[in-house]
Design a protein around this motif. Structure first.
Motif, PDB file in Angstrom:
ATOM      1  N   LYS A  22      51.243  18.491 -12.453  1.00 21.57           N
ATOM      2  CA  LYS A  22      50.167  17.575 -12.559  1.00 21.57           C
ATOM      3  C   LYS A  22      48.946  18.191 -11.805  1.00 21.57           C
ATOM      4  O   LYS A  22      47.650  17.989 -12.231  1.00 21.57           O
ATOM      5  CB  LYS A  22      50.383  16.220 -12.022  1.00 21.57           C
ATOM      6  CG  LYS A  22      51.183  15.422 -13.004  1.00 21.57           C
ATOM      7  CD  LYS A  22      51.347  13.874 -12.434  1.00 21.57           C
ATOM      8  CE  LYS A  22      52.227  13.195 -13.285  1.00 21.57           C
ATOM      9  NZ  LYS A  22      52.391  11.689 -12.635  1.00 21.57           N
ATOM     10  N   ARG A  23      49.087  18.958 -10.924  1.00 21.03           N
ATOM     11  CA  ARG A  23      47.902  19.536  -9.934  1.00 21.03           C
ATOM     12  C   ARG A  23      47.729  21.070 -10.237  1.00 21.03           C
ATOM     13  O   ARG A  23      46.933  21.381  -9.873  1.00 21.03           O
ATOM     14  CB  ARG A  23      48.570  19.451  -8.348  1.00 21.03           C
ATOM     15  CG  ARG A  23      48.307  17.801  -8.271  1.00 21.03           C
ATOM     16  CD  ARG A  23      49.333  17.220  -7.380  1.00 21.03           C
ATOM     17  NE  ARG A  23      49.178  16.084  -7.190  1.00 21.03           N
ATOM     18  CZ  ARG A  23      49.964  14.865  -7.811  1.00 21.03           C
ATOM     19  NH1 ARG A  23      50.585  15.242  -8.705  1.00 21.03           N
ATOM     20  NH2 ARG A  23      49.793  13.834  -7.307  1.00 21.03           N
ATOM     21  N   THR A  30      53.664  26.713 -10.909  1.00 23.24           N
ATOM     22  CA  THR A  30      54.273  25.592 -10.905  1.00 23.24           C
ATOM     23  C   THR A  30      55.614  25.882 -10.463  1.00 23.24           C
ATOM     24  O   THR A  30      56.016  25.282  -9.310  1.00 23.24           O
ATOM     25  CB  THR A  30      54.299  24.700 -11.932  1.00 23.24           C
ATOM     26  OG1 THR A  30      52.923  24.417 -12.408  1.00 23.24           O
ATOM     27  CG2 THR A  30      55.094  23.651 -11.722  1.00 23.24           C
ATOM     28  N   ARG A  63      52.539  18.523  -1.284  1.00 26.15           N
ATOM     29  CA  ARG A  63      51.373  18.741  -1.108  1.00 26.15           C
ATOM     30  C   ARG A  63      50.455  19.907  -0.674  1.00 26.15           C
ATOM     31  O   ARG A  63      49.610  20.379  -0.778  1.00 26.15           O
ATOM     32  CB  ARG A  63      50.850  17.190  -0.498  1.00 26.15           C
ATOM     33  CG  ARG A  63      50.758  16.187  -1.563  1.00 26.15           C
ATOM     34  CD  ARG A  63      50.125  14.906  -1.123  1.00 26.15           C
ATOM     35  NE  ARG A  63      50.932  14.247  -0.281  1.00 26.15           N
ATOM     36  CZ  ARG A  63      51.950  13.315  -0.521  1.00 26.15           C
ATOM     37  NH1 ARG A  63      52.566  13.286  -1.525  1.00 26.15           N
ATOM     38  NH2 ARG A  63      52.361  12.691   0.561  1.00 26.15           N
ATOM     39  N   ILE A  66      50.546  22.956  -2.436  1.00 25.17           N
ATOM     40  CA  ILE A  66      49.737  22.992  -3.223  1.00 25.17           C
ATOM     41  C   ILE A  66      48.283  23.484  -2.705  1.00 25.17           C
ATOM     42  O   ILE A  66      47.430  24.215  -3.243  1.00 25.17           O
ATOM     43  CB  ILE A  66      49.709  21.611  -4.166  1.00 25.17           C
ATOM     44  CG1 ILE A  66      50.825  21.303  -5.011  1.00 25.17           C
ATOM     45  CG2 ILE A  66      48.428  21.465  -5.000  1.00 25.17           C
ATOM     46  CD1 ILE A  66      51.124  20.160  -5.290  1.00 25.17           C
ATOM     47  N   TYR A  70      45.782  26.996  -3.378  1.00 26.04           N
ATOM     48  CA  TYR A  70      44.523  26.934  -3.852  1.00 26.04           C
ATOM     49  C   TYR A  70      43.796  27.704  -2.861  1.00 26.04           C
ATOM     50  O   TYR A  70      42.872  28.411  -3.010  1.00 26.04           O
ATOM     51  CB  TYR A  70      44.080  25.245  -3.951  1.00 26.04           C
ATOM     52  CG  TYR A  70      44.046  24.879  -5.277  1.00 26.04           C
ATOM     53  CD1 TYR A  70      43.806  25.260  -6.537  1.00 26.04           C
ATOM     54  CD2 TYR A  70      44.969  23.847  -5.297  1.00 26.04           C
ATOM     55  CE1 TYR A  70      44.082  24.747  -7.550  1.00 26.04           C
ATOM     56  CE2 TYR A  70      45.478  23.090  -6.537  1.00 26.04           C
ATOM     57  CZ  TYR A  70      44.862  23.574  -7.605  1.00 26.04           C
ATOM     58  OH  TYR A  70      45.060  23.047  -9.039  1.00 26.04           O
ATOM     59  N   VAL A  77      39.803  24.176  -7.681  1.00 28.44           N
ATOM     60  CA  VAL A  77      40.817  22.770  -7.814  1.00 28.44           C
ATOM     61  C   VAL A  77      40.786  22.366  -9.140  1.00 28.44           C
ATOM     62  O   VAL A  77      39.197  22.241  -9.429  1.00 28.44           O
ATOM     63  CB  VAL A  77      40.470  21.799  -6.572  1.00 28.44           C
ATOM     64  CG1 VAL A  77      41.304  20.714  -6.584  1.00 28.44           C
ATOM     65  CG2 VAL A  77      40.744  22.312  -5.187  1.00 28.44           C
ATOM     66  N   GLU A  78      41.570  22.104  -9.614  1.00 31.47           N
ATOM     67  CA  GLU A  78      41.716  21.270 -11.065  1.00 31.47           C
ATOM     68  C   GLU A  78      41.400  20.040 -10.773  1.00 31.47           C
ATOM     69  O   GLU A  78      41.826  19.457 -10.115  1.00 31.47           O
ATOM     70  CB  GLU A  78      43.195  21.694 -11.809  1.00 31.47           C
ATOM     71  CG  GLU A  78      43.613  22.895 -12.072  1.00 31.47           C
ATOM     72  CD  GLU A  78      42.753  23.785 -13.182  1.00 31.47           C
ATOM     73  OE1 GLU A  78      42.348  22.903 -14.040  1.00 31.47           O
ATOM     74  OE2 GLU A  78      42.529  24.969 -13.221  1.00 31.47           O
ATOM     75  N   ARG A  80      42.251  17.684 -13.039  1.00 35.11           N
ATOM     76  CA  ARG A  80      43.161  16.951 -14.234  1.00 35.11           C
ATOM     77  C   ARG A  80      43.523  15.714 -13.630  1.00 35.11           C
ATOM     78  O   ARG A  80      43.459  14.619 -14.359  1.00 35.11           O
ATOM     79  CB  ARG A  80      44.139  17.702 -14.748  1.00 35.11           C
ATOM     80  CG  ARG A  80      44.007  19.099 -15.259  1.00 35.11           C
ATOM     81  CD  ARG A  80      45.031  19.919 -15.745  1.00 35.11           C
ATOM     82  NE  ARG A  80      46.216  19.406 -15.003  1.00 35.11           N
ATOM     83  CZ  ARG A  80      47.188  20.253 -15.611  1.00 35.11           C
ATOM     84  NH1 ARG A  80      47.631  20.753 -16.510  1.00 35.11           N
ATOM     85  NH2 ARG A  80      48.345  19.834 -14.630  1.00 35.11           N
ATOM     86  N   GLU A  81      43.658  15.383 -12.314  1.00 34.24           N
ATOM     87  CA  GLU A  81      44.217  14.365 -11.883  1.00 34.24           C
ATOM     88  C   GLU A  81      42.968  13.081 -12.325  1.00 34.24           C
ATOM     89  O   GLU A  81      43.491  11.948 -12.284  1.00 34.24           O
ATOM     90  CB  GLU A  81      44.529  14.462 -10.291  1.00 34.24           C
ATOM     91  CG  GLU A  81      45.475  15.201 -10.110  1.00 34.24           C
ATOM     92  CD  GLU A  81      45.611  15.556  -8.519  1.00 34.24           C
ATOM     93  OE1 GLU A  81      45.783  14.409  -7.788  1.00 34.24           O
ATOM     94  OE2 GLU A  81      45.790  16.764  -8.143  1.00 34.24           O
ATOM     95  N   PHE A 124      42.033  13.802  -3.722  1.00 33.44           N
ATOM     96  CA  PHE A 124      42.931  14.170  -4.933  1.00 33.44           C
ATOM     97  C   PHE A 124      44.109  14.821  -4.678  1.00 33.44           C
ATOM     98  O   PHE A 124      45.176  14.777  -5.423  1.00 33.44           O
ATOM     99  CB  PHE A 124      41.874  15.304  -5.865  1.00 33.44           C
ATOM    100  CG  PHE A 124      40.845  14.684  -6.674  1.00 33.44           C
ATOM    101  CD1 PHE A 124      40.752  13.782  -7.613  1.00 33.44           C
ATOM    102  CD2 PHE A 124      39.632  14.777  -5.913  1.00 33.44           C
ATOM    103  CE1 PHE A 124      39.691  13.166  -8.261  1.00 33.44           C
ATOM    104  CE2 PHE A 124      38.460  14.166  -6.453  1.00 33.44           C
ATOM    105  CZ  PHE A 124      38.591  13.547  -7.684  1.00 33.44           C
ATOM    106  N   HIS A 125      44.376  15.306  -3.515  1.00 30.76           N
ATOM    107  CA  HIS A 125      45.586  15.691  -2.973  1.00 30.76           C
ATOM    108  C   HIS A 125      46.180  14.901  -1.748  1.00 30.76           C
ATOM    109  O   HIS A 125      47.208  15.308  -1.102  1.00 30.76           O
ATOM    110  CB  HIS A 125      45.452  17.212  -2.304  1.00 30.76           C
ATOM    111  CG  HIS A 125      45.042  18.030  -3.405  1.00 30.76           C
ATOM    112  ND1 HIS A 125      46.062  18.500  -4.506  1.00 30.76           N
ATOM    113  CD2 HIS A 125      43.931  18.579  -4.053  1.00 30.76           C
ATOM    114  CE1 HIS A 125      45.306  19.327  -5.419  1.00 30.76           C
ATOM    115  NE2 HIS A 125      44.057  19.388  -5.057  1.00 30.76           N
TER     116      HIS A 125
END
Length: 187
Positions: A22-23, A30, A63, A66, A70, A77-78, A80-81, A124-125
């Protein structure tokens, strides 16, 4: 616990991979992050003091991995969340929230880098401000200040571009755009 790593893998591999996916947009990245998380868990499992907190501990490791991903490549950072979270809202609020979410993405991109990074990592994270201070190598008060300033900048940008209507609980129910150009915040 190290002897039980096969059981651990069976229990955590699918949900952790979904959490990471998702992140992270790239499937290979991933997989790499998932392996890194399991490596960190394996190497540090003896430091876990309370077995009841293993889920929180493992997901915090994920987390952090991730964030490291980045930061290491200085990758953007994406977001999408944000749209995924908005998709879980009631249907009548969805279009307003999607539109505001799209505006927020642009506004986030226009924040000065140190504020953008602070708000993304905390909002977001799900890093705490203490974790943010440790990750960024700044004091706790400095981390709190960055997050607060980023929130103020985003609020000013939102209020500068739109008039909002709220329900009795403070939720945005409608908005109208102002006739003005988007102005970048001052650092």
């Amino acid at each position: 616990m190290k002897a039980d790593m096969n059981e651990f893998w069976q229990e955590f591999s699918v949900p952790l991979k979904n959490f990471i996916r998702k992140r992270i947009a790239n499937e290979q990245d991933t997989e790499d992050i998932l392996q890194e998380v399991f490596s960190r868990v394996y190497n540090n499992i003896d430091s876990l003091r309370d077995d009841k907190k293993i889920y929180a501990w493992v997901y915090q490791i994920a987390r952090n991995a991730i964030v490291d991903y980045y930061r290491k490549e200085n990758r953007p950072v994406e977001f999408r969340e944000l749209t995924e979270d908005l998709a879980n809202e009631p249907e009548d609020d969805l279009s307003v929230r999607e539109e505001i979410g799209s505006c927020l993405k642009v506004m986030l991109e226009n924040l000065p880098e140190k504020y953008k990074q602070a708000i993304i990592l905390t909002e977001f994270h799900n890093l705490t401000q203490r974790e943010l201070s440790e990750q960024m190598g700044i004091s706790l008060s400095g981390a709190k200040s960055r997050v607060q300033r980023a929130r103020v900048m985003l609020k000013e940008m939102l209020l500068g571009c739109c008039h909002f209507k709220f329900d009795r609980l403070g939720n945005i129910i409608d908005y109208t755009r102002k006739d003005c150009n988007f102005v970048e915040p001052e650092a």
